[in-house]
Design a protein around this motif. Structure first.
Motif, PDB file in Angstrom:
ATOM      1  N   LEU A 189       0.820  -1.213   0.000  1.00 47.02           N
ATOM      2  CA  LEU A 189       0.000   0.000   0.000  1.00 47.02           C
ATOM      3  C   LEU A 189       0.851   1.259   0.000  1.00 47.02           C
ATOM      4  CD1 LEU A 189      -2.770   1.348   0.119  1.00 47.02           C
ATOM      5  CD2 LEU A 189      -2.684   1.140   2.604  1.00 47.02           C
ATOM      6  N   ILE A 190       1.759   1.384   0.964  1.00 48.84           N
ATOM      7  CA  ILE A 190       2.608   2.566   1.092  1.00 48.84           C
ATOM      8  C   ILE A 190       3.992   2.230   0.531  1.00 48.84           C
ATOM      9  CG2 ILE A 190       3.521   4.325   2.633  1.00 48.84           C
ATOM     10  CD1 ILE A 190       0.485   4.180   2.603  1.00 48.84           C
ATOM     11  N   THR A 191       4.457   3.002  -0.442  1.00 50.67           N
ATOM     12  CA  THR A 191       5.759   2.704  -1.040  1.00 50.67           C
ATOM     13  C   THR A 191       6.889   2.978  -0.057  1.00 50.67           C
ATOM     14  OG1 THR A 191       6.112   4.920  -1.968  1.00 50.67           O
ATOM     15  CG2 THR A 191       4.860   3.342  -3.319  1.00 50.67           C
ATOM     16  N   THR A 192       7.989   2.252  -0.251  1.00 54.79           N
ATOM     17  CA  THR A 192       9.153   2.430   0.610  1.00 54.79           C
ATOM     18  C   THR A 192       9.684   3.854   0.518  1.00 54.79           C
ATOM     19  OG1 THR A 192       9.679   0.138   0.034  1.00 54.79           O
ATOM     20  CG2 THR A 192      11.345   1.359   1.259  1.00 54.79           C
ATOM     21  N   GLU A 193       9.658   4.402  -0.682  1.00 50.12           N
ATOM     22  CA  GLU A 193      10.111   5.780  -0.876  1.00 50.12           C
ATOM     23  C   GLU A 193       9.253   6.754  -0.086  1.00 50.12           C
ATOM     24  OE1 GLU A 193      10.891   9.057  -4.458  1.00 50.12           O
ATOM     25  OE2 GLU A 193       9.877   7.160  -4.888  1.00 50.12           O
ATOM     26  N   SER A 194       7.931   6.564  -0.098  1.00 45.47           N
ATOM     27  CA  SER A 194       7.036   7.465   0.636  1.00 45.47           C
ATOM     28  C   SER A 194       7.276   7.378   2.134  1.00 45.47           C
ATOM     29  CB  SER A 194       5.574   7.135   0.315  1.00 45.47           C
ATOM     30  OG  SER A 194       5.235   7.542  -0.985  1.00 45.47           O
ATOM     31  N   SER A 195       7.573   6.176   2.641  1.00 43.37           N
ATOM     32  CA  SER A 195       7.778   6.008   4.077  1.00 43.37           C
ATOM     33  C   SER A 195       9.111   6.567   4.542  1.00 43.37           C
ATOM     34  CB  SER A 195       7.702   4.524   4.452  1.00 43.37           C
ATOM     35  OG  SER A 195       6.377   4.046   4.409  1.00 43.37           O
TER      36      SER A 195
END
Length: 430
Positions: free
Chosen positions: A389-395
């Motif tokens: 759901l949440i990309t690694t880049e976004s996190s």
């Protein structure tokens, strides 16, 4: 069983973050020193409106009850649209009907084009006293209004329910507005914690454990208020700091649902112990893309001006989606709000960019930790490494290779400490 074991191990790891290197005899006391504010994932807060007689009417919470009561006589029409979609091999009929039903049932969730609620809505429990888990369990023994109960239970084994507080909010609002509320809430928690403590045991900090959307709210709080030093340690679990790629996919109606990833996402998110992958062999899940393309444009009538939805749009797609969905004149006030989040907090050039704000929080004595998902495709099928759901880049703010691929041998991460949201420790969990 495997997911239960993984969850327990995760919480043990998180609790280990919340303690310094102290002797075993002092460990439990150290954990209990600071109250824990649990900032849950998206849509966790139950909301109500008041009817003409001043009675509370649930608007968000009991989904089966709300949807079941809202469908009523329309159930037959819904099945007729489903039959038509099956007959003509076109799910758009059914999807459009679902969207219309969503708008009618959840009309009270719609916002004005400045981002304010058309109908005044309120959380059922809102203050620190009400949201203290010991009081929640005593007042609502059936589990109502208790977000993330599994995590709360595991934390309570170490620090007690009386030391855990749940943050509640109108999840439709933007992260900047909700970070202001979190700032006030932390003050309430400290006041509630200290009122019955001896002077030597009073504290001026809390610990934060945040999940997904709660991580975006908490990260925004730290970026804007972290310099005040009211947080001892903050653990952000798969935080949507940079948004969620799936929000762009939905707004752009370009989903490519991967059936296996979607089922894995549901298993993980709902913590199912059973394996449901056999559904891929028995059900054609390829209708997901056409369902979204039929449903989402209709449902925009309700969710178009939710600040939180726009905060999920990654910065790199923001101007494109703004040009597509918002009117620069009619929606000027709303655009001003969502611009502030994207350009002051989510952009590296912003004054309160996450990395800059986290650094100020660290200088004020706060330790910030990020647990980020990786090596799973976004379930909407657009090929970015994520927790589905949440990309690694976004996190994390870090540059990562696309899903299923790797960097070339010898690749060196550039400007990790400058661009990453946390210039220190970043833990990844698959």
């Amino acid at each position: 069983m495997k997911k239960t074991v993984a969850l327990i191990l995760s919480v043990i790891m998180i609790l280990s973050v919340f303690t310094a290197s102290v002797s075993a005899a002092k460990e439990a006391e150290e954990w209990k020193k600071y109250p824990l504010v649990l900032v849950p994932g998206y849509t966790s807060t139950n909301l109500y409106r008041l009817d003409e007689n001043g009675n509370k009417v649930m608007v968000w919470g009991d989904m089966f009850g709300i949807i079941g009561g809202g469908l009523g006589a329309d159930s037959l029409s819904l099945f007729e649209q489903l039959a038509k979609s099956i007959k003509e091999d076109d799910s758009s009929y059914f999807a459009k009907r679902i969207g219309e039903g969503f708008n009618r049932i959840f009309y009270a969730l719609a916002c004005n084009n400045d981002g304010t609620s058309k109908v005044p809505l309120y959380p059922y429990v809102d203050t620190a006293d009400e949201n203290n888990y010991a009081n929640l369990r005593a007042n609502y023994p059936e589990g109502e209004y208790q977000p993330e109960p599994v995590f709360a239970e595991l934390f309570a084994e170490k620090i007690g329910y009386e030391n855990i507080y749940a943050f509640s909010c109108d999840f439709r609002m933007g992260a900047i507005e909700l970070s202001d509320k979190l700032d006030r809430y932390i003050d309430e928690v400290l006041e509630h914690t200290n009122k019955n403590r001896a002077e030597k045991d009073k504290v001026d900090k809390v610990n934060i454990y945040a999940i997904s959307h709660g991580g975006q709210i908490s990260g925004t709080y730290l970026a804007r208020y972290g310099h005040e030093g009211k947080v001892n340690k903050a653990v952000l679990t798969v935080p949507a700091l940079g948004g969620a790629q799936v929000a762009y996919d939905l707004y752009n109606c370009e989903t490519q649902f991967n059936a296996v990833e979607l089922i894995a996402f549901l298993e993980h998110g709902m913590m199912f112990e059973e394996d449901y992958h056999y559904l891929v062999d028995t059900i054609d899940l390829g209708i997901g893309d056409s369902m979204v393309k039929g449903f989402f444009p209709v449902a925009l009538e309700t969710i178009k001006y939710w600040g939180s939805i726009w905060d999920f749009i990654p910065l790199k797609h923001y101007e494109e989606m703004k040009a597509k969905h918002l009117d620069p004149v009619k929606d000027a006030e709303f655009i001003k709000k969502t611009d502030k989040m994207h350009y002051e907090v989510m952009s590296p050039d912003g004054e309160n960019y996450f990395a800059k704000g986290f650094k100020r929080a660290q200088e004020a004595g706060t330790d910030v930790y990020i647990l980020a998902g990786y090596d799973c495709n976004v379930f909407s099928g657009t090929g970015e490494s994520a927790d589905m759901l949440i990309t690694t880049e976004s996190s994390t703010g870090a540059t990562v290779s696309p899903y299923g691929k790797r960097f070339n041998d010898g690749y060196i991460q550039k400007e990790l400490h400058h661009r990453g949201y946390h210039p220190g420790l970043c833990m990844n969990n698959p």
